[in-house]
Write a protein that holds these residues in place. Structure first.
Motif: not given
Length: 172
Positions: A56-58, A73-75, A79-82
């Motif tokens: 998600g970070l990448l 986009n990173t935030i 969030l969805i990766a978490f």
């Protein structure tokens, strides 16, 4: 290691589709499909949370760089990766999620898979568009933008999932 090549290809395809096709479509201000989240949505169900957050970070950093955004986009992707493991456990069951495999309509059932794509997209788009607006004064327009873009993006994600899942065995 056997999953690396297909998912590297999916990462590249979703980023390139977003940058060169969907960012250049000017249908309406309310319709803004953000299909790059298909990469996170289609990662295997048994992906470790740390790997999900790293992916998600990448993805978020690459999309911020490509779109000229300042971390939105990173935030939203972090969030969805978490939240994805909790969402998968809620919709699909913890035992089924531990078995692994690629999220698909065949594996999860058509209704559950569509619900999964809609909820993941809704979470991402809510964070993305609220951060983009940074104002409560146009909240009704922002909510309309979230709803319209969520439906359009989820439709594209379903199509991408059908294409991606047809190329790979379901237990990969």
């Amino acid at each position: 290691m056997y999953r690396t090549l297909p998912y590297t290809g999916l990462f590249a395809v979703t980023v390139l589709l977003q940058v060169f096709l969907f960012d250049n479509l000017s249908v309406s201000i309310y319709l803004n499909p953000l299909v790059y989240i298909a990469f996170l949505a289609l990662l295997p169900l048994d992906t470790k949370p740390v790997a999900l957050l790293g992916a998600g970070l990448l993805l978020g950093v690459v999309m911020d760089y490509a779109m000229g955004a300042a971390g939105i986009n990173t935030i939203a992707t972090l969030l969805i990766a978490f939240l994805r493991p909790a969402l998968v456990n809620l919709l699909f069951g913890q035992e089924n999620a531990k078995e692994g495999g690629i999220p698909s309509a065949n594996r999860m059932g058509q209704r559950t898979f569509i619900r999964y794509l809609l909820l993941l997209t809704l979470i991402h788009h809510t964070a993305f568009f609220l951060l983009e607006a940074l104002s409560w004064s146009r909240l009704p327009l922002t909510v309309l933008r979230i709803a319209a873009s969520t439906l359009l993006t989820a439709a594209f994600l379903w199509l991408i999932a059908r294409i991606f899942n047809s190329k790979l065995p379901s237990r990969l």
